[in-house]
Scaffold this motif. Structure first.
Motif, PDB file in Angstrom:
ATOM      1  N   UNK A 165       0.864  -1.171   0.000  1.00  0.00           N
ATOM      2  CA  UNK A 165       0.000   0.000   0.000  1.00  0.00           C
ATOM      3  C   UNK A 165       0.905   1.228   0.000  1.00  0.00           C
ATOM      4  N   UNK A 166       1.005   1.891  -1.152  1.00  0.00           N
ATOM      5  CA  UNK A 166       1.958   2.982  -1.340  1.00  0.00           C
ATOM      6  C   UNK A 166       1.257   4.305  -1.593  1.00  0.00           C
ATOM      7  N   UNK A 167       1.843   5.376  -1.045  1.00  0.00           N
ATOM      8  CA  UNK A 167       1.504   6.724  -1.491  1.00  0.00           C
ATOM      9  C   UNK A 167       2.794   7.384  -1.949  1.00  0.00           C
ATOM     10  N   UNK A 175      10.557  -3.587  11.002  1.00  0.00           N
ATOM     11  CA  UNK A 175       9.947  -2.565  10.161  1.00  0.00           C
ATOM     12  C   UNK A 175       8.543  -2.979   9.715  1.00  0.00           C
ATOM     13  N   UNK A 176       7.612  -2.039   9.782  1.00  0.00           N
ATOM     14  CA  UNK A 176       6.247  -2.260   9.290  1.00  0.00           C
ATOM     15  C   UNK A 176       5.928  -1.287   8.167  1.00  0.00           C
ATOM     16  N   UNK A 177       6.955  -0.910   7.428  1.00  0.00           N
ATOM     17  CA  UNK A 177       6.771  -0.015   6.299  1.00  0.00           C
ATOM     18  C   UNK A 177       7.884   0.995   6.240  1.00  0.00           C
ATOM     19  N   UNK A 178       7.990   1.680   5.125  1.00  0.00           N
ATOM     20  CA  UNK A 178       9.037   2.680   4.994  1.00  0.00           C
ATOM     21  C   UNK A 178       8.990   3.336   3.633  1.00  0.00           C
ATOM     22  N   UNK A 179       9.945   4.214   3.408  1.00  0.00           N
ATOM     23  CA  UNK A 179       9.994   4.904   2.129  1.00  0.00           C
ATOM     24  C   UNK A 179      11.103   5.920   2.098  1.00  0.00           C
ATOM     25  N   UNK A 180      10.980   6.865   1.159  1.00  0.00           N
ATOM     26  CA  UNK A 180      12.001   7.881   1.026  1.00  0.00           C
ATOM     27  C   UNK A 180      11.920   8.593  -0.303  1.00  0.00           C
ATOM     28  N   UNK A 181      12.933   9.419  -0.538  1.00  0.00           N
ATOM     29  CA  UNK A 181      12.990  10.234  -1.747  1.00  0.00           C
ATOM     30  C   UNK A 181      13.834   9.542  -2.809  1.00  0.00           C
ATOM     31  N   UNK A 182      13.311   9.530  -4.052  1.00  0.00           N
ATOM     32  CA  UNK A 182      14.012   8.874  -5.157  1.00  0.00           C
ATOM     33  C   UNK A 182      13.970   9.773  -6.392  1.00  0.00           C
ATOM     34  N   UNK A 183      14.683  10.884  -6.313  1.00  0.00           N
ATOM     35  CA  UNK A 183      14.586  11.934  -7.328  1.00  0.00           C
ATOM     36  C   UNK A 183      15.157  11.557  -8.693  1.00  0.00           C
ATOM     37  N   UNK A 184      15.953  10.500  -8.762  1.00  0.00           N
ATOM     38  CA  UNK A 184      16.624  10.190 -10.030  1.00  0.00           C
ATOM     39  C   UNK A 184      15.899   9.149 -10.880  1.00  0.00           C
ATOM     40  N   UNK A 187      14.969  14.438 -14.966  1.00  0.00           N
ATOM     41  CA  UNK A 187      14.709  14.105 -13.568  1.00  0.00           C
ATOM     42  C   UNK A 187      13.492  14.849 -13.039  1.00  0.00           C
ATOM     43  N   UNK A 188      12.704  14.133 -12.253  1.00  0.00           N
ATOM     44  CA  UNK A 188      11.513  14.686 -11.598  1.00  0.00           C
ATOM     45  C   UNK A 188      11.600  14.322 -10.123  1.00  0.00           C
ATOM     46  N   UNK A 189      11.476  15.291  -9.202  1.00  0.00           N
ATOM     47  CA  UNK A 189      11.518  14.943  -7.777  1.00  0.00           C
ATOM     48  C   UNK A 189      10.391  13.978  -7.420  1.00  0.00           C
ATOM     49  N   UNK A 190      10.713  12.994  -6.589  1.00  0.00           N
ATOM     50  CA  UNK A 190       9.723  11.975  -6.224  1.00  0.00           C
ATOM     51  C   UNK A 190      10.005  11.458  -4.822  1.00  0.00           C
ATOM     52  N   UNK A 191       8.937  11.168  -4.107  1.00  0.00           N
ATOM     53  CA  UNK A 191       9.077  10.671  -2.737  1.00  0.00           C
ATOM     54  C   UNK A 191       7.876   9.783  -2.430  1.00  0.00           C
ATOM     55  N   UNK A 192       8.090   8.685  -1.678  1.00  0.00           N
ATOM     56  CA  UNK A 192       6.989   7.770  -1.401  1.00  0.00           C
ATOM     57  C   UNK A 192       7.089   7.123  -0.030  1.00  0.00           C
TER      58      UNK A 192
END
Length: 420
Positions: A138-140, A307-316, A325-330
């Motif tokens: 389940x991602x945002x 861990x029960x979930x995680x994410x971060x920024x993946x701008x590349x 490149x488009x900034x992206x984070x999830x």
């Protein structure tokens, strides 16, 4: 020979009790994320093998379920390599499919684009508690937002959702890949060895500082580098404010914007949160995906112990598809682990509709049966959940089974002249 009744290893059948909780959790997730402006999307379960083996998914690429070519295109006898027989695979996460989706449709999407995806993914992993080979993610994600407003919104949306599912006392651990690299550079590790250093660092909670030191030395790193590296972490343990400590220690190595960014995210979330959790800076947090470029975060729930979930920024990553490149984070909730904890804690769905069972004796037919169904329809119109079933000979056992499923009221219908 009888066919096998068991699901394949690492996958499971879901019984009605669990399914009801899963459906409820999904409804809470969709409603809550919708209030934060996230829009539901769907991507196929399979992706091009080239996309899934593009060095974006870290170790997950080693766990791919690969799909053979079909029909006349499949020539096993004449194949010289795997490329000759495989053309796509089952997705191992939802991020690579999302970025492909965004790259294909960005002209039709708003900017920034706030996406919600819920779907199954597959990894040929070793099954264990809370880990399967087929599992729901389940991602945002927010694409097109370069500022840390993306991180703040992602963390608040995720924690608000967990709070509505009854979780409290958990932590959101946060770090930054740029800070990890600065710490490695400060210690004297060569840049090409950073990933190896981080793999060892990621074991800190399992093997401790001495174990990390031993493994780094065994991997051939100089003792002075290793000592300086671990001294940073020893200082962190004593520091009242870990972010401020590293900002001071890494002057000239890490951009001040990195620690300023972390501080603003932590302070903003702490000041505006609605759920019962704490933001914790964790300089040992690595996150395995190689596509992370900046902020990273993880959900730690005490009763799970992991861990029960995680994410971060993946701008590349978008640039790998489009050249721009488009900034992206999830942020991804560990859906299966959340459901497992709800079941283990005896979670009850709140505000369930009244469940009524209509038991109809065999022989109630024609107009009499229509009358029963009409009565059930009327009760459904008032919001009740109504089951119409034929009455078993062992009515007592039948009622016990239905009560186990949550049916608290019973209506009994008999042939003319037969009554209790």
């Amino acid at each position: 020979m009888a066919l096998n009744k068991k699901p394949v290893k690492g996958m499971k059948d879901i019984l009605p009790e669990e399914m009801q909780i899963r459906d409820y959790a999904i409804s809470v997730i969709k409603e809550t994320y919708g209030k934060f402006g996230f829009t539901s999307i769907e991507t196929p379960c399979a992706e091009s093998i080239a996309n899934l083996t593009s060095k974006q998914g870290g170790d997950n690429e080693k766990l791919l379920f690969k799909v053979l070519k079909r029909g006349e295109k499949l020539d096993v006898a004449g194949a010289a390599s795997e490329e000759d027989v495989v053309d796509f695979g089952l997705r191992y996460d939802l991020t690579v499919p999302l970025v492909r989706y965004y790259s294909a449709h960005s002209a039709q999407l708003p900017s920034p684009f706030k996406a919600l995806q819920i779907g199954n993914v597959w990894r040929a992993d070793n099954p264990q508690r809370g880990r399967y080979r087929q599992f729901m993610q389940c991602d945002i994600d927010i694409l097109g937002e370069a500022s840390n407003l993306a991180e703040i919104e992602l963390i608040l949306a995720t924690t608000t959702t967990l709070g509505k599912l009854g979780f409290k006392g958990f932590e959101i651990r946060i770090n930054d890949r740029r800070l990890l690299k600065a710490m490695a550079a400060y210690s004297g590790f060569p840049e090409e060895a950073y990933d190896s250093v981080f793999i060892t660092l990621d074991k800190m909670d399992k093997i401790g500082p001495e174990g990390v030191k031993t493994e780094l030395l065994e991997n051939g790193f100089g003792e002075s580098c290793v000592e300086r590296y671990l001294e940073l972490y020893q200082g962190l343990e004593k520091a009242e404010d870990g972010v401020a400590y590293l900002a001071d220690m890494l002057k000239g190595v890490a951009e001040t914007s990195v620690t300023d960014n972390l501080r603003e995210i932590i302070d903003s979330v702490q000041a505006t949160k609605t759920a019962g959790f704490e933001m914790v800076f964790d300089a040992t947090l690595v996150r395995g995906m190689s596509y992370y470029t900046g902020t990273i975060f993880e959900i730690a729930i005490p009763e799970f112990g992991g861990s029960c979930g995680g994410g971060g920024r993946y701008d590349a990553m978008v640039g790998k598809f489009t050249g721009k490149e488009v900034p992206a984070c999830g942020f991804s909730i560990g859906f299966e682990r959340i459901i497992m904890l709800l079941l283990e804690n005896g979670f009850q769905i709140p505000d369930r509709p009244k469940k009524i069972a209509c038991l109809v004796e065999k022989g109630v037919e024609g107009q009499a049966l229509c009358d029963v169904i009409a009565k059930a329809q009327a009760m459904r119109e008032t919001g009740s959940q109504v089951l119409v079933v034929r009455m078993n000979k062992n009515k007592k056992f039948q009622k016990e089974q239905l009560m186990a499923e949550g049916y608290a009221e019973f209506e009994e219908f008999y042939k003319e002249g037969l009554r209790n």
